[in-house]
Design a protein around this motif. Structure first.
Motif, PDB file in Angstrom:
ATOM      1  N   ALA A  40      -4.013   1.030  -2.552  1.00  0.00           N
ATOM      2  CA  ALA A  40      -4.005  -0.424  -2.316  1.00  0.00           C
ATOM      3  C   ALA A  40      -3.662  -1.188  -3.592  1.00  0.00           C
ATOM      4  CB  ALA A  40      -5.376  -0.863  -1.808  1.00  0.00           C
ATOM      5  N   ALA A  41      -3.291  -2.451  -3.408  1.00  0.00           N
ATOM      6  CA  ALA A  41      -3.002  -3.341  -4.532  1.00  0.00           C
ATOM      7  C   ALA A  41      -4.199  -3.422  -5.465  1.00  0.00           C
ATOM      8  CB  ALA A  41      -2.627  -4.724  -4.019  1.00  0.00           C
TER       9      ALA A  41
ATOM     10  N   MET B 106       0.837  -1.189   0.000  1.00  0.00           N
ATOM     11  CA  MET B 106       0.000   0.000   0.000  1.00  0.00           C
ATOM     12  C   MET B 106       0.879   1.249   0.000  1.00  0.00           C
ATOM     13  SD  MET B 106      -3.460   0.280   2.038  1.00  0.00           S
ATOM     14  CE  MET B 106      -4.610   1.587   1.716  1.00  0.00           C
ATOM     15  N   PRO B 107       1.560   1.514  -1.131  1.00  0.00           N
ATOM     16  CA  PRO B 107       2.449   2.666  -1.194  1.00  0.00           C
ATOM     17  C   PRO B 107       1.665   3.984  -1.192  1.00  0.00           C
ATOM     18  CG  PRO B 107       2.189   1.728  -3.365  1.00  0.00           C
ATOM     19  CD  PRO B 107       1.491   0.806  -2.414  1.00  0.00           C
ATOM     20  N   THR B 108       2.358   5.046  -0.835  1.00  0.00           N
ATOM     21  CA  THR B 108       1.801   6.389  -0.926  1.00  0.00           C
ATOM     22  C   THR B 108       2.259   6.961  -2.259  1.00  0.00           C
ATOM     23  OG1 THR B 108       1.847   6.665   1.467  1.00  0.00           O
ATOM     24  CG2 THR B 108       1.756   8.674   0.137  1.00  0.00           C
ATOM     25  N   ILE B 109       1.306   7.451  -3.036  1.00  0.00           N
ATOM     26  CA  ILE B 109       1.623   8.013  -4.344  1.00  0.00           C
ATOM     27  C   ILE B 109       1.249   9.489  -4.329  1.00  0.00           C
ATOM     28  CG2 ILE B 109       1.154   7.920  -6.818  1.00  0.00           C
ATOM     29  CD1 ILE B 109       0.719   4.917  -6.518  1.00  0.00           C
TER      30      ILE B 109
ATOM     31  N   ARG C 144       5.143  -3.173  -4.196  1.00  0.00           N
ATOM     32  CA  ARG C 144       5.633  -3.360  -5.567  1.00  0.00           C
ATOM     33  C   ARG C 144       4.683  -2.640  -6.513  1.00  0.00           C
ATOM     34  NH1 ARG C 144       5.986  -7.918  -8.094  1.00  0.00           N
ATOM     35  NH2 ARG C 144       4.165  -8.852  -7.139  1.00  0.00           N
ATOM     36  N   VAL C 145       5.272  -1.875  -7.434  1.00  0.00           N
ATOM     37  CA  VAL C 145       4.490  -1.053  -8.349  1.00  0.00           C
ATOM     38  C   VAL C 145       5.005  -1.252  -9.764  1.00  0.00           C
ATOM     39  CG1 VAL C 145       3.807   1.322  -8.907  1.00  0.00           C
ATOM     40  CG2 VAL C 145       4.170   0.660  -6.520  1.00  0.00           C
ATOM     41  N   LEU C 146       4.079  -1.376 -10.699  1.00  0.00           N
ATOM     42  CA  LEU C 146       4.404  -1.427 -12.109  1.00  0.00           C
ATOM     43  C   LEU C 146       4.212  -0.021 -12.658  1.00  0.00           C
ATOM     44  CD1 LEU C 146       5.187  -3.768 -13.984  1.00  0.00           C
ATOM     45  CD2 LEU C 146       2.791  -3.857 -14.694  1.00  0.00           C
ATOM     46  N   VAL C 147       5.238   0.516 -13.304  1.00  0.00           N
ATOM     47  CA  VAL C 147       5.193   1.868 -13.853  1.00  0.00           C
ATOM     48  C   VAL C 147       5.218   1.755 -15.373  1.00  0.00           C
ATOM     49  CG1 VAL C 147       6.347   4.108 -13.955  1.00  0.00           C
ATOM     50  CG2 VAL C 147       6.467   2.741 -11.856  1.00  0.00           C
ATOM     51  N   VAL C 148       4.236   2.360 -16.030  1.00  0.00           N
ATOM     52  CA  VAL C 148       4.164   2.324 -17.489  1.00  0.00           C
ATOM     53  C   VAL C 148       4.260   3.751 -18.008  1.00  0.00           C
ATOM     54  CG1 VAL C 148       2.789   1.656 -19.493  1.00  0.00           C
ATOM     55  CG2 VAL C 148       2.768   0.234 -17.422  1.00  0.00           C
ATOM     56  N   LYS C 149       5.224   3.980 -18.901  1.00  0.00           N
ATOM     57  CA  LYS C 149       5.441   5.292 -19.509  1.00  0.00           C
ATOM     58  C   LYS C 149       5.107   5.185 -20.989  1.00  0.00           C
ATOM     59  CE  LYS C 149       9.301   5.988 -16.358  1.00  0.00           C
ATOM     60  NZ  LYS C 149      10.702   6.356 -16.219  1.00  0.00           N
ATOM     61  N   THR C 150       4.178   6.058 -21.442  1.00  0.00           N
ATOM     62  CA  THR C 150       3.796   6.039 -22.846  1.00  0.00           C
ATOM     63  C   THR C 150       3.741   7.442 -23.415  1.00  0.00           C
ATOM     64  OG1 THR C 150       1.457   6.093 -22.290  1.00  0.00           O
ATOM     65  CG2 THR C 150       2.413   3.930 -22.628  1.00  0.00           C
ATOM     66  N   PRO C 151       4.402   7.705 -24.506  1.00  0.00           N
ATOM     67  CA  PRO C 151       5.388   6.825 -25.132  1.00  0.00           C
ATOM     68  C   PRO C 151       6.657   6.780 -24.289  1.00  0.00           C
ATOM     69  CG  PRO C 151       5.426   8.948 -26.215  1.00  0.00           C
ATOM     70  CD  PRO C 151       4.314   8.999 -25.188  1.00  0.00           C
ATOM     71  N   ARG C 152       7.601   5.942 -24.666  1.00  0.00           N
ATOM     72  CA  ARG C 152       8.873   5.886 -23.935  1.00  0.00           C
ATOM     73  C   ARG C 152       9.511   7.266 -23.988  1.00  0.00           C
ATOM     74  NH1 ARG C 152      14.152   5.169 -25.633  1.00  0.00           N
ATOM     75  NH2 ARG C 152      13.413   4.687 -27.708  1.00  0.00           N
ATOM     76  N   PRO C 153       9.988   7.779 -22.847  1.00  0.00           N
ATOM     77  CA  PRO C 153      10.605   9.102 -22.848  1.00  0.00           C
ATOM     78  C   PRO C 153      11.887   9.144 -23.687  1.00  0.00           C
ATOM     79  CG  PRO C 153      10.521   8.189 -20.604  1.00  0.00           C
ATOM     80  CD  PRO C 153       9.953   7.172 -21.530  1.00  0.00           C
TER      81      PRO C 153
END
Length: 112
Positions: free
Chosen positions: A72-73, A59-62, A96-105
């Motif tokens: 939460a997950a 449960m990270p803080t964003i 654990r967090v999945l980070v998606v960057k679009t488009p790739r920087p």
């Protein structure tokens, strides 16, 4: 077919000092797996492309701009391009967090 074991990827990120693993990296998108131990935090930064965070575990803080919330997950958080953001783990459990960057920087992330 390429299959990646997400939990067994990653190394210490030199800028943020947390475990990260690049899972996917093409001209169209980038996917990064971040593991935050208790008390760990990314440095606040600005990414020049749209990003979303999908919480896999914990449960990270964003923080996005001036908003800050524990997430939460199985929840997804959007972060528009050029807005400061940060992820921290203020709990005793691994996050654990999945980070998606679009488009790739194509330019460097700006650390604040």
């Amino acid at each position: 077919m390429k299959i990646i074991d997400v939990k067994n990827t990653g190394e210490l990120n030199k800028i943020h000092q947390v475990k990260t693993g690049v899972l996917y990296n093409t001209e169209h998108a980038m996917v990064v797996h971040i593991t935050l131990q208790a008390g760990e935090k990314l440095k606040t930064h600005i990414t020049p492309v749209d990003v979303f965070f999908y919480v896999l575990e914990g449960m990270p803080t964003i923080e996005i701009g001036e908003e800050k919330q524990r997430v939460a997950a199985d929840h997804l958080v959007e972060s528009p391009a050029n807005i400061k953001h940060c992820i921290s783990n203020e709990t005793e459990q691994v996050a654990r967090v999945l980070v998606v960057k679009t488009p790739r920087p194509t330019t460097q992330t700006k650390v604040l």
